[in-house]
Every structure is written in structure tokens, then in C-alpha cells.
Enzyme design. Structure first.
Site, PDB file in Angstrom:
ATOM      1  N   HIS A 276       0.177  -1.457  -3.028  1.00  8.23           N
ATOM      2  CA  HIS A 276      -0.113  -1.378  -1.594  1.00  8.23           C
ATOM      3  C   HIS A 276       0.133   0.056  -1.081  1.00  8.23           C
ATOM      4  CE1 HIS A 276      -0.030  -3.327   2.559  1.00  8.23           C
ATOM      5  NE2 HIS A 276       0.481  -2.126   2.797  1.00  8.23           N
ATOM      6  N   GLU A 277       1.264   0.650  -1.505  1.00  7.35           N
ATOM      7  CA  GLU A 277       1.611   2.001  -1.017  1.00  7.35           C
ATOM      8  C   GLU A 277       0.705   3.076  -1.638  1.00  7.35           C
ATOM      9  OE1 GLU A 277       3.295   1.868   1.549  1.00  7.35           O
ATOM     10  OE2 GLU A 277       4.081  -0.137   1.190  1.00  7.35           O
TER      11      GLU A 277
ATOM     12  N   GLN B   7       1.695   6.486   7.191  1.00  8.39           N
ATOM     13  CA  GLN B   7       2.134   5.549   8.235  1.00  8.39           C
ATOM     14  C   GLN B   7       3.082   6.200   9.245  1.00  8.39           C
ATOM     15  OE1 GLN B   7       3.062   2.388   5.155  1.00  8.39           O
ATOM     16  NE2 GLN B   7       2.317   1.146   6.849  1.00  8.39           N
TER      17      GLN B   7
ATOM     18  N   CYS C  63       1.778  -5.467   6.483  1.00  9.25           N
ATOM     19  CA  CYS C  63       1.769  -4.005   6.528  1.00  9.25           C
ATOM     20  C   CYS C  63       2.300  -3.577   7.892  1.00  9.25           C
ATOM     21  CB  CYS C  63       0.343  -3.495   6.333  1.00  9.25           C
ATOM     22  SG  CYS C  63       0.208  -1.707   6.373  1.00  9.25           S
ATOM     23  N   LEU C  64       3.210  -2.593   7.898  1.00 12.66           N
ATOM     24  CA  LEU C  64       3.797  -2.166   9.175  1.00 12.66           C
ATOM     25  C   LEU C  64       2.747  -1.549  10.106  1.00 12.66           C
ATOM     26  CD1 LEU C  64       7.208  -0.668   7.990  1.00 12.66           C
ATOM     27  CD2 LEU C  64       6.757  -2.932   8.938  1.00 12.66           C
TER      28      LEU C  64
ATOM     29  N   HIS D 245      -2.410   3.207   0.232  1.00  9.21           N
ATOM     30  CA  HIS D 245      -2.250   3.975   1.482  1.00  9.21           C
ATOM     31  C   HIS D 245      -2.437   5.463   1.232  1.00  9.21           C
ATOM     32  CE1 HIS D 245      -1.084   1.385   4.773  1.00  9.21           C
ATOM     33  NE2 HIS D 245      -0.097   0.812   4.109  1.00  9.21           N
TER      34      HIS D 245
ATOM     35  N   GLY E  55       8.164  -1.233   1.986  1.00 10.61           N
ATOM     36  CA  GLY E  55       7.438  -0.074   1.481  1.00 10.61           C
ATOM     37  C   GLY E  55       6.841   0.684   2.651  1.00 10.61           C
TER      38      GLY E  55
HETATM   39 ZN    ZN Z   1       0.913  -0.924   4.417  1.00 13.71          ZN
END
Ligand code: ZN
Length: 172
Positions: free
Chosen positions: A135-136, A50, A93-94, A139, A45
Site C-alpha cells: 500500500h505504501e 500523505q 487509508c489516512l 503511494h 503506514g
Molecule cells: Zn494510504
């Protein structure tokens, strides 16, 4: 095009994104680049913040590119229902290299979002999809997963990040 992934510490990650008014070529290019960037990092995701864009756009693919039907683009997503049942699940998380921990969230949710054709879609998801969607969507609202931690647990993660930053292991 693979875009650089913004790491925690950049204010863009704690800023709420703006709604997309129209699916333009610019949005289509952003989505294509976000999928490419996500696959290059083996993520499942990715939210627009990001890659430094304050737009309500997220891409999800729990198959990591294996199954074209698993690809979902969420534009202006909103959670309309949450199950009462909650469960812990280990998230990464990236924007937080190597940081993983259990986050407790509703097990199932309903999400309304536009797709790439500008049509309003409704997704009833559970398990991994419910996890990634939440999660997204967090963000896009300027919330990162460590915001779900409290007290000591949050402090420990923050200290670990500080140490990684000092050693130059954060922005690589
Ligand atoms: Zn994340």
C-alpha cells in the site's frame, strides 16, 4: 510535529515521489514527523506524499507504537519479488477518511529499501506487513488504493467521496 494529512483530491497523491539521494537531517526530521503524524491518526503506514512531500520515504508500524521493533522506515523501496498467491484484505487509508474495502494483492513480497543509516535492506514479508508495504510503495509511485478497483466498485467509492466532499466531511 504532527503534520496535516493530505486527502484524496490533492494532486500530490497521484504524483510519483523522487528518490532520496542522501539521508540528511531534513529526511530524519521528516521521518520523525511522519511517525508522530501516523500515531496521532492511529495509522499503521504513512507515505511522504500523505504529508505533502514528494520523497521516496514511507514509515510502517503494525503495532501502532506498542512495539519499537515493529517500526520500519522504507527509503527508495522497490518490490523485487511477489508471490503468485494473491489474497483479498480490507484496507483503509489516512488520505481516504472512513473508506475501507477489500484489495486483492500478492500475499507475500520481497522488498529492497534503504534504512535510516543508508544501508540496503531486504525484507521478505507476508500477511499484514506485505499488505502495508505494498500500500505504501504504491503511494510513493503515485498510486492510491482505489486504483485497484475497477468499474462499478470504483464508481461507487468515487460517488461516496464526492458526497462526503459536498457535506464538508472530507478535509476535516
Ligand atoms: Zn494510504
Amino acid at each position: 510535529m504532527i503534520l496535516p494529512v493530505v486527502k484524496y483530491g490533492d494532486p500530490v497523491l497521484i504524483t510519483k515521489a523522487e528518490k532520496v539521494e542522501e539521508i540528511t537531517d531534513e529526511i530524519r526530521e521528516l521521518v520523525a514527523n511522519m511517525f508522530e503524524t501516523m500515531y496521532a491518526s492511529e495509522g499503521i503506514g504513512l507515505a511522504a506524499q500523505q504529508v505533502g512531500e514528494l520523497k521516496m520515504v514511507a514509515v510502517v508500524d503494525p503495532s501502532v507504537g506498542e512495539d519499537p521493533e515493529a517500526k520500519v522506515v522504507l527509503i527508495n523501496p522497490e518490490i523485487t519479488e511477489e508471490s503468485e498467491e494473491v489474497e483479498p484484505f480490507q484496507e483503509g487509508c489516512l488520505s481516504f477518511p472512513e473508506i475501507r474495502f477489500d484489495v486483492v494483492r500478492p500475499a507475500g513480497i520481497t522488498v529492497k529499501a534503504l534504512n535510516m543509516d543508508g544501508e540496503e535492506m531486504e525484507y521478505k514479508v507476508d500477511e499484514i506487513m506485505a499488505r502495508v508495504f505494498q500500500h505504501e510503495i504504491d503511494h510513493l509511485n503515485g498510486i492510491v488504493f482505489i486504483d485497484h478497483l475497477k468499474g462499478m466498485a470504483k464508481q461507487m467509492i468515487k460517488t461516496r467521496i464526492k458526497n462526503m466532499k459536498r457535506k464538508g466531511e472530507w478535509d476535516l
